[in-house]
Design a protein around this motif. Structure first.
Motif, PDB file in Angstrom:
ATOM      1  N   VAL A  45       0.843  -1.199   0.000  1.00 14.31           N
ATOM      2  CA  VAL A  45       0.000   0.000   0.000  1.00 14.31           C
ATOM      3  C   VAL A  45       0.873   1.242   0.000  1.00 14.31           C
ATOM      4  O   VAL A  45       1.939   1.290   0.641  1.00 14.31           O
ATOM      5  N   LYS A  46       0.425   2.248  -0.723  1.00 13.03           N
ATOM      6  CA  LYS A  46       1.133   3.519  -0.783  1.00 13.03           C
ATOM      7  C   LYS A  46       0.707   4.380   0.399  1.00 13.03           C
ATOM      8  O   LYS A  46      -0.431   4.291   0.854  1.00 13.03           O
ATOM      9  N   PRO A  47       1.599   5.215   0.895  1.00 11.55           N
ATOM     10  CA  PRO A  47       1.200   6.113   1.978  1.00 11.55           C
ATOM     11  C   PRO A  47       0.217   7.169   1.464  1.00 11.55           C
ATOM     12  O   PRO A  47       0.316   7.614   0.325  1.00 11.55           O
ATOM     13  N   ASN A  48      -0.743   7.525   2.319  1.00 11.38           N
ATOM     14  CA  ASN A  48      -1.723   8.551   1.964  1.00 11.38           C
ATOM     15  C   ASN A  48      -1.795   9.545   3.119  1.00 11.38           C
ATOM     16  O   ASN A  48      -2.486   9.309   4.109  1.00 11.38           O
ATOM     17  N   PRO A  49      -1.079  10.669   2.988  1.00 15.08           N
ATOM     18  CA  PRO A  49      -1.073  11.635   4.088  1.00 15.08           C
ATOM     19  C   PRO A  49      -2.446  12.277   4.343  1.00 15.08           C
ATOM     20  O   PRO A  49      -2.725  12.720   5.458  1.00 15.08           O
ATOM     21  N   MET A  50      -3.299  12.298   3.345  1.00 15.95           N
ATOM     22  CA  MET A  50      -4.637  12.889   3.523  1.00 15.95           C
ATOM     23  C   MET A  50      -5.478  12.035   4.481  1.00 15.95           C
ATOM     24  O   MET A  50      -6.263  12.554   5.268  1.00 15.95           O
ATOM     25  N   LYS A  51      -5.335  10.728   4.400  1.00 10.73           N
ATOM     26  CA  LYS A  51      -6.078   9.824   5.280  1.00 10.73           C
ATOM     27  C   LYS A  51      -5.272   9.445   6.521  1.00 10.73           C
ATOM     28  O   LYS A  51      -5.792   8.798   7.420  1.00 10.73           O
ATOM     29  N   GLY A  52      -3.991   9.797   6.554  1.00 13.86           N
ATOM     30  CA  GLY A  52      -3.155   9.480   7.698  1.00 13.86           C
ATOM     31  C   GLY A  52      -2.652   8.057   7.723  1.00 13.86           C
ATOM     32  O   GLY A  52      -2.290   7.549   8.782  1.00 13.86           O
TER      33      GLY A  52
END
Length: 105
Positions: A45-52
């Motif tokens: 999985v890629k990191p998603n800073p918007m969802k934390g």
């Protein structure tokens, strides 16, 4: 009427997890179910800073075809097939094929 429902104890009959027991977590569609502890895969999985969420490799439970599992009969301690029985009042109930006993769920 579905022969396998959420919360049923099942035994895997085929595939790399053959012989494992687990509980049906959900029905994905008419033919596939998700069983806890069975068919676990590694998902990148890629990191998603918007969802934390942080990125990395996570374990994910994937669906398995319902023909590859059988319901667990606690009376015999083995896998069993499911039949449908029509009661006198018109209700349909699930029964174990080996004993004819009603499935409590």
């Amino acid at each position: 009427m579905n022969k396998l429902k959420k919360g049923d104890q099942v035994v895997v009959l085929a595939g790399r997890d053959k012989g494992k027991r687990g509980t049906v977590a959900q029905r994905v569609d008419a033919d596939h179910i998700v069983v806890d502890g069975v068919n676990i895969v590694k998902k990148h999985v890629k990191p998603n800073p918007m969802k934390g969420t942080t990125g990395g490799v996570v374990d994910k439970t994937m669906p398995i075809h319902q023909s590859n599992v059988a319901i667990f009969n606690p009376a015999t301690g083995k896998a069993d097939r499911v039949g449908i029985k029509l009661l006198d009042d018109g209700k349909k109930v699930r029964v174990y094929k080996s004993s004819g006993e009603e499935i409590k769920a």
